[in-house]
Design a protein around this motif. Structure first.
Motif: not given
Length: 279
Positions: A26, A42, A44, A62-63, A65-67, A69, A89, A93
């Motif tokens: 990603t 994404f 966790h 852990e990625p 960031c998340q969607v 962000d 995810v 999202e």
């Protein structure tokens, strides 16, 4: 060649671009007013993803960031439809109206999830994306998830992708993403058809499926660099899931003895590589 028109928005920066490494395969690629998300996953750290055929993998890192962000995304480029490349995810999202460029298999499966703007490409087929003064030509590159045909038939079809960025007809930057391929003979055709690759994003990890390796080890990833000859190469997809058996150290060791003129750059999750276009 098919085309996709995106609405212009904001001021496009053609002086430099960037690749932000979120984790696994990603990344967020930004250049010329275009924002591209690759292989969105994404989950966790500690959560599990289903890879098919009774196989689950645990996310180990852990990625970044998340969607929520992410900045506004213009399109998604997806190597193939596996849970570590497009996870629950992302399915839940991401905006269902996003254009997604991938294999026909992935486009069909994503359509079933409500993503109806899929663009399927066979090997060497291209999609031309227009946004303001920018043109992005996305071409599907050869890829094969396993060298054993019997195993490959059990897995999802895979694309690599070549991204050619231009402005008003002037070629500015060429970026190659291997996708989850092994070292197949067809990779030799890439530099003949598309020389002068500026940047390669190399999927490694030595992923194991049953008893077979189905993504390149670090050593094989360096060999892919030697074959495709990008000016700069960044390994990704190397430590995020429990099925990976060849980490970044393997890639670095092989790179240290390679005779290639390619410059190797290493990104940790959350780090950004900034590039300057040609000319």
């Amino acid at each position: 060649m098919t085309s996709l028109e995106l609405p212009p928005g904001g001021t496009a920066d053609f002086t430099e671009g960037e690749v932000y490494f979120i984790g696994n395969a990603t990344t967020l690629i930004r250049f010329g007013g275009l924002t591209i998300l690759t292989d969105p996953a994404f989950l966790h750290e500690g959560e599990h993803v289903f890879l098919g055929h009774g196989i689950w993998a645990r996310r180990e890192v852990e990625p970044a960031c998340q969607v929520a962000d992410l900045p506004p995304i213009d399109l998604v480029i997806l190597s193939h439809y596996h849970g570590d490349h497009f996870d629950d995810v992302a399915a839940r999202e991401l905006d269902k109206a996003l254009p997604i460029v991938s294999t026909a298999d992935a486009v069909d499966k994503l359509n079933g999830l409500g993503f109806e703007r899929g663009h399927a490409l066979d090997t060497w087929e291209s999609l031309e994306v227009h946004k303001g003064d920018a043109t992005l030509t996305i071409t599907a590159m050869p890829g094969k998830h396993a060298t054993d045909d019997a195993v490959n038939d059990l897995l999802m079809p895979v694309n690599g992708h070549l991204l050619d960025f231009s402005r008003n007809g002037d070629q500015l930057y060429r970026l190659y993403i291997t996708g989850d391929t092994m070292l197949v003979d067809d990779l030799e055709d890439i530099p003949r058809r598309y020389p002068d690759i500026d940047l390669g994003l190399i999927h490694t990890g030595g992923t194991t499926f049953l008893v077979t390796v189905v993504t390149m080890t670090g050593e094989q990833g360096v060999r892919a660099v030697e074959i495709t000859k990008p000016r700069t190469a960044i390994p990704i997809h190397y430590n995020d899931f429990s099925v990976f058996l060849s980490g970044l150290d393997d890639f670095k060791k092989a790179a240290s003895t390679s005779t290639t003129t390619t410059k190797f750059v290493y990104l940790a999750h959350g780090e950004t590589y900034t590039f300057t276009p040609n000319g």
